[in-house]
Write a protein that holds these residues in place. Sequence first.
Motif, short mmCIF file in Angstrom:
data_model
loop_
_atom_site.label_atom_id
_atom_site.label_comp_id
_atom_site.label_asym_id
_atom_site.label_seq_id
_atom_site.Cartn_x
_atom_site.Cartn_y
_atom_site.Cartn_z
N ARG A 36 0.98 -0.92 0.17
CA ARG A 36 0.09 -0.09 -0.12
C ARG A 36 0.82 1.29 0.07
NH1 ARG A 36 -5.40 -1.36 4.21
NH2 ARG A 36 -5.99 -2.97 3.02
N ALA A 37 1.91 1.76 -0.51
CA ALA A 37 2.52 2.56 -0.89
C ALA A 37 2.53 3.62 -1.33
CB ALA A 37 4.47 1.65 -0.47
N ARG A 38 2.78 4.34 -0.88
CA ARG A 38 2.59 5.51 -1.93
C ARG A 38 3.57 5.62 -3.20
NH1 ARG A 38 -2.81 5.26 -2.13
NH2 ARG A 38 -1.95 6.80 -3.84
N LEU A 39 3.76 6.88 -3.96
CA LEU A 39 4.78 7.11 -4.48
C LEU A 39 5.71 8.29 -4.16
CD1 LEU A 39 6.33 7.75 -7.19
CD2 LEU A 39 4.99 9.43 -7.55
N ARG A 40 5.42 8.49 -2.67
CA ARG A 40 5.88 9.65 -2.05
C ARG A 40 6.40 8.41 -1.47
NH1 ARG A 40 5.71 15.43 -0.03
NH2 ARG A 40 6.94 14.88 2.62
N ASP A 41 6.01 7.61 -0.13
CA ASP A 41 7.32 6.79 -0.24
C ASP A 41 8.19 6.50 -0.50
OD1 ASP A 41 5.05 6.93 2.19
OD2 ASP A 41 3.14 5.36 1.34
N TYR A 42 8.07 5.56 -1.55
CA TYR A 42 9.04 4.98 -2.82
C TYR A 42 10.57 6.36 -2.87
CZ TYR A 42 6.57 0.62 -4.18
OH TYR A 42 6.53 -0.13 -4.59
N ALA A 43 10.12 7.35 -2.79
CA ALA A 43 11.04 8.50 -2.49
C ALA A 43 11.61 8.54 -1.23
CB ALA A 43 10.46 9.53 -2.69
N GLN A 44 10.51 8.52 -0.86
CA GLN A 44 11.88 9.05 0.65
C GLN A 44 12.28 7.28 1.43
OE1 GLN A 44 10.75 11.70 3.06
NE2 GLN A 44 12.61 11.21 3.83
N ALA A 45 11.59 6.40 1.28
CA ALA A 45 12.78 5.17 1.49
C ALA A 45 13.98 5.21 0.02
CB ALA A 45 11.70 3.93 0.92
N ALA A 46 13.88 5.60 -1.20
CA ALA A 46 15.51 5.67 -1.49
C ALA A 46 16.58 7.37 -1.27
CB ALA A 46 15.20 6.38 -3.22
N ILE A 47 15.79 8.26 -0.30
CA ILE A 47 16.14 9.77 0.33
C ILE A 47 16.93 8.42 1.32
CG2 ILE A 47 16.02 12.11 0.90
CD1 ILE A 47 14.19 12.20 -0.94
N ASP A 48 16.28 7.74 2.24
CA ASP A 48 16.84 7.33 4.04
C ASP A 48 17.97 6.97 3.80
OD1 ASP A 48 14.63 9.17 5.13
OD2 ASP A 48 13.31 7.79 4.86
N SER A 49 17.45 6.12 2.25
CA SER A 49 19.18 4.84 2.05
C SER A 49 20.31 4.74 0.94
CB SER A 49 18.49 3.78 0.56
OG SER A 49 18.33 4.38 -0.06
N GLY A 54 25.35 15.16 -1.58
CA GLY A 54 24.75 15.15 -2.68
C GLY A 54 24.99 13.39 -3.74
N TYR A 55 24.53 13.06 -4.63
CA TYR A 55 24.50 11.86 -5.51
C TYR A 55 23.72 12.68 -6.60
CZ TYR A 55 19.53 11.78 -2.96
OH TYR A 55 18.51 11.74 -2.40
N ALA A 56 24.30 11.75 -7.82
CA ALA A 56 23.42 11.83 -8.93
C ALA A 56 22.81 10.49 -8.95
CB ALA A 56 24.52 11.12 -9.84
N ALA A 74 14.28 16.27 -2.39
CA ALA A 74 15.26 16.80 -2.22
C ALA A 74 16.37 17.63 -3.05
CB ALA A 74 16.47 15.98 -1.16
N PRO A 75 15.46 18.81 -3.61
CA PRO A 75 16.63 19.14 -4.62
C PRO A 75 18.50 19.88 -4.70
CG PRO A 75 15.05 20.74 -3.80
CD PRO A 75 14.77 19.42 -3.49
N GLU A 76 18.25 20.28 -3.22
CA GLU A 76 19.64 19.68 -2.87
C GLU A 76 20.80 19.27 -2.98
OE1 GLU A 76 17.66 18.63 0.75
OE2 GLU A 76 17.40 20.07 -0.45
N ARG A 77 20.16 17.61 -2.52
CA ARG A 77 21.15 16.39 -2.44
C ARG A 77 21.26 16.14 -3.81
NH1 ARG A 77 20.15 12.38 1.89
NH2 ARG A 77 21.65 12.17 1.42
N VAL A 78 20.62 16.56 -4.85
CA VAL A 78 20.52 15.61 -6.14
C VAL A 78 20.88 16.47 -7.22
CG1 VAL A 78 19.23 15.07 -8.29
CG2 VAL A 78 18.20 14.93 -5.93
N SER A 79 22.13 16.40 -7.78
CA SER A 79 23.52 16.98 -8.48
C SER A 79 23.56 16.77 -9.72
CB SER A 79 25.30 16.47 -8.25
OG SER A 79 25.00 15.22 -8.19
N ALA A 80 22.76 15.30 -10.08
CA ALA A 80 22.28 14.69 -11.55
C ALA A 80 20.94 13.80 -11.93
CB ALA A 80 23.99 14.49 -12.42
N PHE A 81 21.09 13.93 -13.17
CA PHE A 81 20.05 12.83 -13.40
C PHE A 81 19.75 12.38 -14.33
CE2 PHE A 81 15.20 11.98 -10.86
CZ PHE A 81 15.17 10.75 -12.54
N LEU A 82 20.10 10.97 -14.34
CA LEU A 82 19.82 10.63 -15.62
C LEU A 82 19.08 8.78 -15.91
CD1 LEU A 82 21.72 9.80 -18.18
CD2 LEU A 82 23.09 7.51 -16.94
N ALA A 83 18.31 9.52 -16.71
CA ALA A 83 17.05 8.24 -16.89
C ALA A 83 17.52 7.33 -17.74
CB ALA A 83 15.79 8.68 -17.50
#
Length: 221
Positions: A36-49, A54-56, A74-83
């Motif tokens: 039953r996790a929401r999208l925000r829960d997925y994002a928060q689990a990623a941030i917490d791990s 900072g990280y790409a 967490a925009p201040e922690r994301v240095s780059a985004f590769l899809a």
Amino acid sequence: MFLSGAGLPAWIWDDVRRELGEGQQTCVASRPQGGRARLRDYAQAAIDSAPPGGYAIVAHSAGGVIGAEVARLAPERVSAFLAISAVIPRPGGSFVSAMPVPNRWVLSAVMRLAGTRPPDSVIRRGLAHGVDEEVADRIIADFTPESPALYRDRTAPRSWSGWRGYLRTADDHELPMALQQRCAQQLGAAWQNDVSTGHLPMLEDHRAVAAAITRFLDARP
């Protein structure tokens, strides 16, 4: 920080991480527990791990939707985004809404009737196209159904505007090139490149993926 596609285990990135070498600190984002996790829960689990600082983000498939929320939270922690063959909805959109018609209707109906784990034959024919049989068997054995909210929850209207890139997979049976190109545009990817693999390039050609990640990071302004 690697964000795996829906249902995919962390080990899919092992060869890419080894190829990048010990000089490049890497991690694979965790996923929340429960159906039953929401999208925000997925994002928060990623941030917490992620480690401190900072990280790409390197986001694959449905991991692109999670990555969009991580970058917003967490925009201040994301240095780059590769899809990498990733689904990138418009700001305020969802994974489902990013699909072309009639695919989005079919996907919604299938999830209501059968849940979020595709049949083994569908995984083998689509997701695992291009990898050898032993790896395909392992993918099928380790595939974990995701919360339907990962596909249905809408991202926030505000998007992240840092250094972005998109790596397309030219022989992809899951995301056609036309859809990947549209997602690259939605992301605003200033750096773009292709690999001649199916939807799992990290397993089919890990050296090409590691090289693409290095080129992307080196091209940062």
